[in-house]
Design an enzyme around this catalytic site. Structure first.
Site: not given
Length: 782
Positions: A128-129, A193, A475, A670, A672
């Site tokens: 999806d990213h 995520d 965000r 995030s 990440r």
């Protein structure tokens, strides 16, 4: 007997070739209900949850919150686990793992490095990213498949080899897919995520983590989490008019701020809960990430049962009904903090710019914007994203758009729509919502994250041009959506975004203000009303799921040594047993420093599987206290100013260790883990801040770095970018014992300060081994 209508639909589904997993099993046995349609042999184990809860309740001898029931119900050893909210570390056994494609690359590379043959729990990858919004859904998806073919092939083959389900590009956003297929009341799910808490809308404890945490769970190792506190949000009254579920979390964000939920689960309860749809509850839980919460959750109720039934999981709802006492809080349970919101009095909100906790009633934002000098003309309105892309969201937005069209109006602002999943896209196309939104001027984008994470090839402005956008996203940090630091981004509900886009200005309040129709007459928009779920069944759309084979051992996973997108990982070096002496300061960060500042997304997403390449974005968004600039730091060895990554690489080449000094809530945003991998890869050893966001602090520990906090926050001012730092006493590194830091100034003077940490014994072993992955390998070899 099976009702004829159900049998007819079942036969139609089999004959028409549509995705069969949306058809609920007609008959099921207790305790033999599958966790999802995709894993018929993986069953929901409420009996084990019940057994663990009973053990813990007897030990604690008090009523339990819902959060405690689900979390403690997943303890590895409920009889012996030390439990103290906010203090002890829990060893947990999550039910499943989910990974989005940008973080899955590094997670799967780490899993490959572990040497294990197959994942130990049900796991999925969601593409999806990596889809950039440019010209519309179909074209953008085709382009993404072409550009990212190497990465998609890696993820698909790695999934097949190691037993991980693979959702192809175009399937939709990970959190919507989880809500539709994998979340259920009482589940414990971890996802790579930060908005994984979306699943709390279905009564699950769904927690965002870094890839290394996901690897632990996929490897069958108990997962560690500091025992969360529980903040109760009591909802009374009933939502009505223009107020929406999004306004609940916008209001809560204004109360708690971006770090007020750190270390806590937000648990919603009270009579007002039943006035919120299941997908509305998911919206509220999703954006709980913006207040630093570990996760958010709602109690199981009829709205969840209705959603489970509509998404083909009536069997799960029936089982949840039997165990409902364990899926709601105990009467008399105690919360660490309680916030009360009367939904009947809640007004529509809009938060921003530049931070999601700057809350304003929509009725005030126009005047506030003019006073603050924020642009009031709206350039783009964007609805959808993982936070607000449900059928109900799209229906309410279409209800607003339909009124404008009836009066001959279209959007004055540019307007985009991001469906959350292929199922939502297909259903809103069938039911006419998508066409209404197109007719009012909207562009339907791909079923993907898109502009919400910076995947937006924006053409209407130049970088540095001051402008305003309004979104239904979660965000709105500086530059997040379009890489333009002058874009003032505001977050609100989809229906408010639609109304503001039609008016084209922040000065419009749909509750009180009038629009001018094409014929010159004034009219007022009526509050939108829409079905929370479609009257017909959901249209599943195209089949985009790849099942892992029963035996993937023969599957080949190819990573070219010359690839610019993927890179096999080399182990980080072990601690040498010595104190960290005379470290240089790479950067002393001023103010907010999110994971977007540390490891930018947008165009950098394509390097998420290549650690060395993506390290070229290390801290390029952080502001240097020495000169007030981004990506400009003094090289202490040459005295020249240059980019942060280049300076870090120079230090690494010269064999010099370095540290970063940060402010409050360092690493918010995030999940990440690249924001932790990159400093470790380029020679960093210590990150010292006033405070950390939860996920980032854990990610740093996992990669063998030392995340430390000032015992006295005022000591932040004692350190200057030109100083050298020594961390001493590491031979006696122990839980709860502060470490000593010696600051050496250029004039020869020294100061000593104390630094706190949250390491437990096993986490200290990660540091000593060089990383959590290194430690896992050490234990495998014993």
């Amino acid at each position: 007997k099976v009702p004829v209508l159900i049998l007819s639909f079942f036969q139609h589904a089999l004959n028409s070739g549509i995705r069969r997993y949306h058809v609920a099993p007609v008959l099921c046995q207790r305790a033999k209900v599958a966790m999802s349609h995709f894993e018929p042999n993986e069953h929901i184990n409420y009996e084990k949850l019940e057994e663990n809860i009973n053990i813990v309740r007897k030990r604690l001898d008090r009523p339990l919150t819902l959060s405690e029931k689900i979390v403690y119900g997943h303890l590895d050893d409920p009889a012996k686990q030390e439990i103290e909210r906010g203090k002890t570390y829990l060893r947990l056994r999550p039910d499943r793992v989910a990974m989005q494609d940008a973080t899955a690359q590094m997670a799967m590379l780490q899993f490959i490095s572990s040497g294990l043959p197959k994942v130990a729990v049900p796991s999925t990858i969601h593409c999806d990213h990596l889809i950039e919004a440019q010209s519309g859904g179909e074209k953008d998806l085709r382009r993404a498949k072409d550009i990212n073919q190497e990465v998609y092939n890696f993820l698909a083959t790695a999934g097949a080899k190691y037993g991980v389900g693979f959702w192809k590009p175009g399937s939709g956003i990970i959190h919507q897919i989880i809500l539709e297929n994998y979340s259920y009341p009482g589940v414990m799910l971890i996802g790579t995520d930060s908005h994984t808490p979306n699943g709390g809308g279905l009564g699950g404890i769904c927690i965002g983590v870094g890839g290394a945490d996901a690897v632990d769970v996929m490897a069958g190792i108990p997962w560690e989490l500091k025992c969360p506190k529980v903040i109760g949000v009591k909802l009374t009254g009933k939502l009505s008019g223009w107020s929406s579920p999004k306004d609940v979390i916008l209001k809560v964000a204004g109360i708690l701020t971006v770090k007020g939920g750190t270390g806590a689960i937000i648990e919603y309860h009270g009579p007002g809960v039943d006035s919120i749809s299941c997908t509305g509850m998911a919206t509220i839980c999703n954006m709980g990430a913006e207040i630093g919460a570990t996760t958010s959750v709602f109690p199981y109720n009829a709205r969840m049962k209705k959603y489970l039934g509509k998404t083909g999981r009536a069997d799960i709802a029936a089982l949840a009904d039997e165990f409902q006492q364990h899926l709601v809080p105990d009467s008399g349970c105690q919360y660490d903090q309680v916030i009360e919101i009367n939904l009947s009095e809640l007004k529509p909100h809009i938060n921003g710019p530049f931070t999601p906790d700057l809350a304003h009633p929509v009725s005030d934002i126009g005047a506030v914007a003019e006073k603050e000098g924020w642009p009031v003309d709206i350039r783009v309105g964007l609805i959808g994203s993982c936070t607000n892309s449900s059928y109900e969201d799209m229906g309410r937005s279409a209800a607003v758009a339909k009124q404008a069209l009836a009066h001959g109006l279209k959007c004055k602002s540019m307007f985009t729509i991001t469906p959350g999943s292929e199922q939502i896209r297909a259903t809103i196309e069938r039911d006419g919502y998508a066409q209404i939104l197109r007719d009012v001027g909207g562009l339907v984008l791909a079923n993907a994250c898109g502009p919400c994470i910076g995947q937006w090839d924006r053409k209407d402005i130049k970088k540095g041009e001051k402008n305003t956008i309004v979104t239904s996203y979660n965000r709105n940090f500086t530059g997040r959506n379009d890489a333009n630091p002058e874009t003032h981004a505001f977050v609100t509900s989809p229906e408010i975004v639609t109304a503001l886009s039609i008016a084209g200005t922040l000065k419009f309040n749909p509750e009180t203000d009038y629009l001018t129709a094409a014929d010159g007459k004034k009219f007022k928009l009526e509050a939108p009303d829409a079905d929370e779920l479609p009257k017909l069944e959901f249209d599943p759309g195209q089949d985009t799921y790849q099942y892992p084979p029963k035996d993937g051992s023969g599957q080949h996973v190819d990573v070219s040594p010359t690839s610019q997108r993927l890179q096999l990982l080399e182990p980080f070096d072990k601690w040498d047993g010595k104190d960290l002496e005379d470290m240089l300061i790479l950067i002393k960060v001023k103010g907010k420093c999110t994971t977007d500042h540390i490891s930018a997304a947008g165009p950098w997403l394509k390097f998420r599987g290549h650690l060395d390449n993506i390290s070229n974005n290390l801290l390029i968004g952080a502001i240097n206290t020495e000169n007030g600039k981004a990506n400009s730091v003094r090289n202490a060895l040459t005295q020249e100013f240059g980019p942060v990554p280049d300076t870090a690489r120079y230090y690494k080449k010269m064999g010099v260790k370095w540290a970063v000094i940060g402010d409050e809530n360092y690493g918010e945003g995030s999940s990440r883990e690249h924001a932790a991998l990159e400093p470790r890869h380029l020679g960093g050893r210590v990150i010292i801040t006033k405070s950390f966001a939860r996920i980032h602090e854990t990610n740093l520990k996992k990669q063998g770095l030392l995340p430390l906090t000032f015992a006295d926050p005022a000591d932040y001012n004692k350190i200057h970018p030109v100083d050298k730092l020594s961390i001493v006493g590491l031979a006696d590194f122990a839980p709860g014992k502060p470490l000593k830091c010696i600051i050496k100034h250029p004039n020869g003077s020294q100061e000593t300060i104390m630094l706190n940490h949250t390491f437990n014994e096993s986490q200290i072993e990660w540091f000593q081994a060089g990383s959590a992955l290194n430690r896992m390998k050490e234990l495998q070899q014993k």
